[in-house]
Write a protein that holds these residues in place. Structure first.
Motif, PDB file in Angstrom:
ATOM      1  N   PHE A   3       2.890 -28.570  23.324  1.00 15.77           N
ATOM      2  CA  PHE A   3       1.920 -28.487  22.232  1.00 15.77           C
ATOM      3  C   PHE A   3       0.987 -27.313  22.462  1.00 15.77           C
ATOM      4  CE2 PHE A   3       3.248 -32.894  22.448  1.00 15.77           C
ATOM      5  CZ  PHE A   3       3.571 -33.148  21.112  1.00 15.77           C
ATOM      6  N   CYS A   4       0.486 -26.739  21.361  1.00 22.60           N
ATOM      7  CA  CYS A   4      -0.434 -25.605  21.415  1.00 22.60           C
ATOM      8  C   CYS A   4      -1.724 -26.014  22.124  1.00 22.60           C
ATOM      9  CB  CYS A   4      -0.755 -25.109  20.008  1.00 22.60           C
ATOM     10  SG  CYS A   4      -1.991 -23.802  19.955  1.00 22.60           S
ATOM     11  N   LYS A   5      -2.210 -25.121  22.991  1.00 25.85           N
ATOM     12  CA  LYS A   5      -3.441 -25.380  23.712  1.00 25.85           C
ATOM     13  C   LYS A   5      -4.662 -25.307  22.796  1.00 25.85           C
ATOM     14  CE  LYS A   5      -1.480 -23.275  27.837  1.00 25.85           C
ATOM     15  NZ  LYS A   5      -1.524 -22.104  28.713  1.00 25.85           N
ATOM     16  N   ALA A   6      -4.543 -24.592  21.679  1.00 19.30           N
ATOM     17  CA  ALA A   6      -5.691 -24.396  20.788  1.00 19.30           C
ATOM     18  C   ALA A   6      -5.749 -25.414  19.661  1.00 19.30           C
ATOM     19  CB  ALA A   6      -5.662 -22.986  20.199  1.00 19.30           C
ATOM     20  N   CYS A   7      -4.600 -25.675  18.995  1.00 19.34           N
ATOM     21  CA  CYS A   7      -4.657 -26.531  17.801  1.00 19.34           C
ATOM     22  C   CYS A   7      -3.824 -27.807  17.904  1.00 19.34           C
ATOM     23  CB  CYS A   7      -4.227 -25.741  16.566  1.00 19.34           C
ATOM     24  SG  CYS A   7      -2.461 -25.331  16.524  1.00 19.34           S
ATOM     25  N   GLY A   8      -2.995 -27.950  18.941  1.00 17.73           N
ATOM     26  CA  GLY A   8      -2.221 -29.169  19.122  1.00 17.73           C
ATOM     27  C   GLY A   8      -0.884 -29.190  18.396  1.00 17.73           C
ATOM     28  N   GLN A   9      -0.501 -28.116  17.737  1.00 20.62           N
ATOM     29  CA  GLN A   9       0.766 -28.017  17.002  1.00 20.62           C
ATOM     30  C   GLN A   9       1.934 -28.046  17.984  1.00 20.62           C
ATOM     31  OE1 GLN A   9       1.412 -27.767  13.705  1.00 20.62           O
ATOM     32  NE2 GLN A   9       3.570 -27.330  13.877  1.00 20.62           N
ATOM     33  N   ASP A  10       3.047 -28.700  17.612  1.00 22.65           N
ATOM     34  CA  ASP A  10       4.258 -28.700  18.424  1.00 22.65           C
ATOM     35  C   ASP A  10       4.813 -27.282  18.423  1.00 22.65           C
ATOM     36  OD1 ASP A  10       6.582 -29.268  19.798  1.00 22.65           O
ATOM     37  OD2 ASP A  10       7.590 -30.173  18.072  1.00 22.65           O
ATOM     38  N   ILE A  11       4.980 -26.682  19.624  1.00 24.71           N
ATOM     39  CA  ILE A  11       5.428 -25.292  19.691  1.00 24.71           C
ATOM     40  C   ILE A  11       6.810 -25.139  20.318  1.00 24.71           C
ATOM     41  CG2 ILE A  11       3.119 -24.308  19.739  1.00 24.71           C
ATOM     42  CD1 ILE A  11       3.580 -23.948  22.804  1.00 24.71           C
ATOM     43  N   GLY A  12       7.365 -26.197  20.845  1.00 23.51           N
ATOM     44  CA  GLY A  12       8.663 -26.099  21.505  1.00 23.51           C
ATOM     45  C   GLY A  12       8.556 -25.211  22.724  1.00 23.51           C
ATOM     46  N   ALA A  13       9.364 -24.144  22.788  1.00 27.93           N
ATOM     47  CA  ALA A  13       9.353 -23.229  23.934  1.00 27.93           C
ATOM     48  C   ALA A  13       8.707 -21.896  23.576  1.00 27.93           C
ATOM     49  CB  ALA A  13      10.779 -23.005  24.418  1.00 27.93           C
ATOM     50  N   ALA A  14       8.026 -21.812  22.434  1.00 26.29           N
ATOM     51  CA  ALA A  14       7.436 -20.553  21.966  1.00 26.29           C
ATOM     52  C   ALA A  14       6.264 -20.131  22.843  1.00 26.29           C
ATOM     53  CB  ALA A  14       6.962 -20.698  20.525  1.00 26.29           C
ATOM     54  N   ALA A  15       6.082 -18.820  22.973  1.00 29.08           N
ATOM     55  CA  ALA A  15       4.975 -18.275  23.754  1.00 29.08           C
ATOM     56  C   ALA A  15       3.697 -18.213  22.926  1.00 29.08           C
ATOM     57  CB  ALA A  15       5.327 -16.887  24.274  1.00 29.08           C
ATOM     58  N   PHE A  16       3.847 -18.236  21.593  1.00 31.22           N
ATOM     59  CA  PHE A  16       2.703 -18.205  20.684  1.00 31.22           C
ATOM     60  C   PHE A  16       2.851 -19.334  19.668  1.00 31.22           C
ATOM     61  CE2 PHE A  16       2.877 -13.980  22.355  1.00 31.22           C
ATOM     62  CZ  PHE A  16       1.549 -13.609  22.494  1.00 31.22           C
ATOM     63  N   CYS A  17       1.742 -19.945  19.310  1.00 30.33           N
ATOM     64  CA  CYS A  17       1.754 -21.051  18.354  1.00 30.33           C
ATOM     65  C   CYS A  17       2.123 -20.532  16.966  1.00 30.33           C
ATOM     66  CB  CYS A  17       0.377 -21.716  18.311  1.00 30.33           C
ATOM     67  SG  CYS A  17       0.260 -23.031  17.081  1.00 30.33           S
ATOM     68  N   PRO A  18       3.111 -21.145  16.287  1.00 32.19           N
ATOM     69  CA  PRO A  18       3.475 -20.695  14.947  1.00 32.19           C
ATOM     70  C   PRO A  18       2.402 -21.019  13.904  1.00 32.19           C
ATOM     71  CG  PRO A  18       4.748 -22.628  15.571  1.00 32.19           C
ATOM     72  CD  PRO A  18       3.963 -22.213  16.780  1.00 32.19           C
ATOM     73  N   LYS A  19       1.515 -21.948  14.207  1.00 26.27           N
ATOM     74  CA  LYS A  19       0.473 -22.325  13.243  1.00 26.27           C
ATOM     75  C   LYS A  19      -0.760 -21.446  13.365  1.00 26.27           C
ATOM     76  CE  LYS A  19      -2.406 -26.180  11.707  1.00 26.27           C
ATOM     77  NZ  LYS A  19      -2.825 -27.528  11.981  1.00 26.27           N
ATOM     78  N   CYS A  20      -1.310 -21.315  14.592  1.00 23.66           N
ATOM     79  CA  CYS A  20      -2.569 -20.578  14.760  1.00 23.66           C
ATOM     80  C   CYS A  20      -2.400 -19.250  15.481  1.00 23.66           C
ATOM     81  CB  CYS A  20      -3.612 -21.431  15.467  1.00 23.66           C
ATOM     82  SG  CYS A  20      -3.267 -21.696  17.224  1.00 23.66           S
ATOM     83  N   GLY A  21      -1.240 -18.979  16.058  1.00 23.30           N
ATOM     84  CA  GLY A  21      -0.999 -17.708  16.723  1.00 23.30           C
ATOM     85  C   GLY A  21      -1.548 -17.606  18.135  1.00 23.30           C
ATOM     86  N   ALA A  22      -2.083 -18.693  18.674  1.00 21.07           N
ATOM     87  CA  ALA A  22      -2.679 -18.662  20.013  1.00 21.07           C
ATOM     88  C   ALA A  22      -1.599 -18.483  21.076  1.00 21.07           C
ATOM     89  CB  ALA A  22      -3.462 -19.945  20.270  1.00 21.07           C
ATOM     90  N   SER A  23      -1.910 -17.657  22.069  1.00 22.57           N
ATOM     91  CA  SER A  23      -0.997 -17.437  23.182  1.00 22.57           C
ATOM     92  C   SER A  23      -0.944 -18.710  24.024  1.00 22.57           C
ATOM     93  CB  SER A  23      -1.486 -16.264  24.026  1.00 22.57           C
ATOM     94  OG  SER A  23      -0.682 -16.150  25.186  1.00 22.57           O
ATOM     95  N   GLN A  24       0.236 -19.037  24.496  1.00 21.10           N
ATOM     96  CA  GLN A  24       0.403 -20.241  25.299  1.00 21.10           C
ATOM     97  C   GLN A  24       0.595 -19.901  26.768  1.00 21.10           C
ATOM     98  OE1 GLN A  24      -0.057 -23.271  23.748  1.00 21.10           O
ATOM     99  NE2 GLN A  24      -0.617 -21.844  22.124  1.00 21.10           N
ATOM    100  N   GLY A  25       0.216 -18.697  27.164  1.00 23.57           N
ATOM    101  CA  GLY A  25       0.370 -18.272  28.550  1.00 23.57           C
ATOM    102  C   GLY A  25       1.609 -17.429  28.698  1.00 23.57           C
ATOM    103  N   ALA A  26       1.926 -17.054  29.917  1.00 23.35           N
ATOM    104  CA  ALA A  26       3.088 -16.208  30.182  1.00 23.35           C
ATOM    105  C   ALA A  26       4.363 -16.983  29.895  1.00 23.35           C
ATOM    106  CB  ALA A  26       3.066 -15.727  31.629  1.00 23.35           C
ATOM    107  N   ALA A  27       5.327 -16.276  29.339  1.00 25.39           N
ATOM    108  CA  ALA A  27       6.627 -16.882  29.066  1.00 25.39           C
ATOM    109  C   ALA A  27       7.342 -17.147  30.387  1.00 25.39           C
ATOM    110  CB  ALA A  27       7.465 -15.971  28.186  1.00 25.39           C
TER     111      ALA A  27
END
Length: 155
Positions: A3-27
């Motif tokens: 889940f996104c660290k900023a908004c809680g959206q399910d992100i799967g394995a993405a490095a950036f949240c598809p909803k808010c664009g927040a970085s999820q750390g290093a890939a």
């Protein structure tokens, strides 16, 4: 699931949240890859403050473009505010032009010309102010327009 660290959206394995664009750390590199982990670039390719500045660059036209292509909330707000502010000023200037065309021969024509010039000056000052504030990452809210922009941007 991640889940996104900023908004809680399910992100799967993405490095950036598809909803808010927040970085999820290093890939994370795949097992056995041996290569150091590298963070994926954002899909927009622009820093958030630069994209927000560009949303004002050509008034409501770039506002529409950035509202459609950028998903980051900060950029979407500034794009929507650009549409509302500069779209409203464009409509106002067209209306003043029509009135000036209809009543051009009347003695009050000077007041109509002055109103058109004042509208242009207000537009120029707002254009510069909004671009500078967006670049500085300050959420400058134009009265009345900001509320409408919030509803357009989905806040």
């Amino acid at each position: 699931m991640a889940f996104c660290k900023a908004c809680g959206q399910d992100i799967g394995a993405a490095a950036f949240c598809p909803k808010c664009g927040a970085s999820q750390g290093a890939a994370v590199a795949p097992a056995g890859a041996g290569a150091p982990a590298v963070a994926a670039p954002s899909t927009e390719g622009l820093q958030e403050n630069v994209a927000a500045l560009l949303a004002y660059a050509l008034g409501w036209l770039t506002g529409i473009i950035f509202l459609l292509i950028d998903k980051r909330p900060y950029v979407k707000f500034h794009a929507a505010q650009s549409i509302v502010v500069f779209g409203g000023l464009t409509v106002l200037r067209i209306g003043i032009g029509i009135v000036a065309g209809i009543f051009g021969g009347v003695s009050g024509f000077g007041a109509i010309v002055a109103l058109g010039a004042l509208t242009g000056l207000v537009g120029l000052v707002l254009w510069i102010l909004l671009m500078v504030k967006a670049y500085q990452h300050q959420n400058f809210r134009v009265p009345i327009a900001a509320g409408i922009a919030d509803s357009i941007a989905g806040k």
